[in-house]
Design an enzyme around this catalytic site. Structure first.
Site, PDB file in Angstrom:
ATOM      1  N   GLY A  48     -21.327  53.916  31.999  1.00  0.00           N
ATOM      2  CA  GLY A  48     -22.084  52.766  32.671  1.00  0.00           C
ATOM      3  C   GLY A  48     -23.436  52.877  33.446  1.00  0.00           C
ATOM      4  O   GLY A  48     -23.330  53.936  34.287  1.00  0.00           O
ATOM      5  N   GLN A  53     -29.289  51.913  39.825  1.00  0.00           N
ATOM      6  CA  GLN A  53     -29.290  53.099  39.843  1.00  0.00           C
ATOM      7  C   GLN A  53     -30.445  53.874  39.308  1.00  0.00           C
ATOM      8  O   GLN A  53     -30.271  55.125  39.691  1.00  0.00           O
ATOM      9  CB  GLN A  53     -27.931  53.503  39.007  1.00  0.00           C
ATOM     10  CG  GLN A  53     -26.584  53.138  39.697  1.00  0.00           C
ATOM     11  CD  GLN A  53     -25.509  53.251  38.673  1.00  0.00           C
ATOM     12  OE1 GLN A  53     -25.202  52.824  37.835  1.00  0.00           O
ATOM     13  NE2 GLN A  53     -25.031  54.507  39.146  1.00  0.00           N
ATOM     14  N   CYS A  96     -18.869  57.454  40.325  1.00  0.00           N
ATOM     15  CA  CYS A  96     -20.158  56.967  40.081  1.00  0.00           C
ATOM     16  C   CYS A  96     -21.252  57.790  39.881  1.00  0.00           C
ATOM     17  O   CYS A  96     -21.251  58.815  40.786  1.00  0.00           O
ATOM     18  CB  CYS A  96     -20.357  55.933  41.376  1.00  0.00           C
ATOM     19  SG  CYS A  96     -21.861  54.910  41.415  1.00  0.00           S
ATOM     20  N   LEU A  97     -22.434  57.636  38.968  1.00  0.00           N
ATOM     21  CA  LEU A  97     -23.309  58.409  39.212  1.00  0.00           C
ATOM     22  C   LEU A  97     -24.308  58.377  40.239  1.00  0.00           C
ATOM     23  O   LEU A  97     -24.929  59.569  40.589  1.00  0.00           O
ATOM     24  CB  LEU A  97     -24.203  58.241  37.973  1.00  0.00           C
ATOM     25  CG  LEU A  97     -23.514  58.242  36.472  1.00  0.00           C
ATOM     26  CD1 LEU A  97     -24.634  57.676  35.369  1.00  0.00           C
ATOM     27  CD2 LEU A  97     -23.145  59.596  36.108  1.00  0.00           C
ATOM     28  N   HIS A 138     -17.464  47.350  37.913  1.00  0.00           N
ATOM     29  CA  HIS A 138     -18.025  48.407  38.606  1.00  0.00           C
ATOM     30  C   HIS A 138     -19.743  48.064  38.566  1.00  0.00           C
ATOM     31  O   HIS A 138     -20.272  48.103  39.332  1.00  0.00           O
ATOM     32  CB  HIS A 138     -17.770  49.889  38.157  1.00  0.00           C
ATOM     33  CG  HIS A 138     -18.580  50.891  38.945  1.00  0.00           C
ATOM     34  ND1 HIS A 138     -17.838  51.705  39.650  1.00  0.00           N
ATOM     35  CD2 HIS A 138     -19.702  51.405  38.733  1.00  0.00           C
ATOM     36  CE1 HIS A 138     -18.656  52.693  40.131  1.00  0.00           C
ATOM     37  NE2 HIS A 138     -19.920  52.410  39.577  1.00  0.00           N
ATOM     38  N   GLU A 139     -20.191  47.945  37.346  1.00  0.00           N
ATOM     39  CA  GLU A 139     -21.536  47.644  37.026  1.00  0.00           C
ATOM     40  C   GLU A 139     -22.025  46.511  37.571  1.00  0.00           C
ATOM     41  O   GLU A 139     -23.080  46.310  38.130  1.00  0.00           O
ATOM     42  CB  GLU A 139     -21.874  48.005  35.403  1.00  0.00           C
ATOM     43  CG  GLU A 139     -21.654  49.203  34.936  1.00  0.00           C
ATOM     44  CD  GLU A 139     -22.100  50.348  35.840  1.00  0.00           C
ATOM     45  OE1 GLU A 139     -23.041  50.438  36.639  1.00  0.00           O
ATOM     46  OE2 GLU A 139     -21.400  51.339  35.608  1.00  0.00           O
ATOM     47  N   HIS A 142     -22.529  46.684  41.344  1.00  0.00           N
ATOM     48  CA  HIS A 142     -23.731  47.466  41.586  1.00  0.00           C
ATOM     49  C   HIS A 142     -24.888  46.232  41.706  1.00  0.00           C
ATOM     50  O   HIS A 142     -25.681  46.586  42.687  1.00  0.00           O
ATOM     51  CB  HIS A 142     -24.249  48.486  40.402  1.00  0.00           C
ATOM     52  CG  HIS A 142     -23.748  49.827  40.891  1.00  0.00           C
ATOM     53  ND1 HIS A 142     -24.114  50.747  41.652  1.00  0.00           N
ATOM     54  CD2 HIS A 142     -23.042  50.478  40.029  1.00  0.00           C
ATOM     55  CE1 HIS A 142     -23.591  51.813  41.824  1.00  0.00           C
ATOM     56  NE2 HIS A 142     -22.941  51.815  40.552  1.00  0.00           N
TER      57      HIS A 142
END
Length: 179
Positions: A48, A53, A96-97, A138-139, A142
């Protein structure tokens, strides 16, 4: 149209803690952003990716992950909002990226329903279970300026921050910047 991968912003950049603006223009630029987000997510081997990000303050994210029945789901949501969550939770490791490297156990709803729009502005709803539910929450978080590490106590959060590391797809962000 294949997108172009962009650098992934890492923890410490203010964009990650800034709530996003609603998307109001459903045009070629939005479609291109979504394609770039998919390309970036795949290069970084993520499941995701939120627009923040890659440094874009718009309410949009992409995903490509499996649900509790191991069915793969790929898509995007524009202006998403969580409309329902199950009381049942699942506590597993989350990463997480934008916090590259470490993972930490975190409880999330086992099932979630998210409403939003597609890239053309049409209303859509996505219901996810298991890992897909975790990804959708999660997204969406963000886009509200919240990282998964914001849910951890200070000791665990500090341990995670000490363990972040560069990967090929974000190593330039870790290089010292000239003063």
């Amino acid at each position: 149209m294949p997108g172009s991968a962009r650098p992934v912003v890492v923890v410490g950049d203010p964009v990650l803690h800034t709530p996003t603006a609603a998307v109001t223009e459903f045009d070629e630029a939005l479609a291109g952003l979504i394609e770039d987000m998919f390309a970036t997510m795949y290069v970084a081997e993520g499941v995701g990716l939120a627009a923040t990000q890659i440094g874009v303050g718009l309410a949009v994210f992409v995903y490509d992950c499996h649900d509790a029945d191991d069915v793969q789901h790929r898509g995007h949501l524009v202006n998403p909002r969580i409309v329902a969550t199950s009381e049942a939770e699942e506590k597993i490791d989350e990463g997480c990226l934008s916090v590259p490297g470490p993972y930490a156990p975190l409880a999330r709803p086992f099932e979630v329903r998210v409403a939003g729009q597609d890239q053309d502005g049409n209303p859509i709803e996505v219901t996810g279970t298991g890992f897909l539910a975790r990804c959708l929450v999660h997204e969406t978080e963000h886009l509200n300026g919240t990282l998964y590490i914001d849910h951890l106590n200070r000791r665990k959060r500090n341990r995670i921050l000490q363990e972040i590391e560069p990967f090929d797809w974000n190593a330039p962000l870790f290089e010292p910047q000239p003063s």
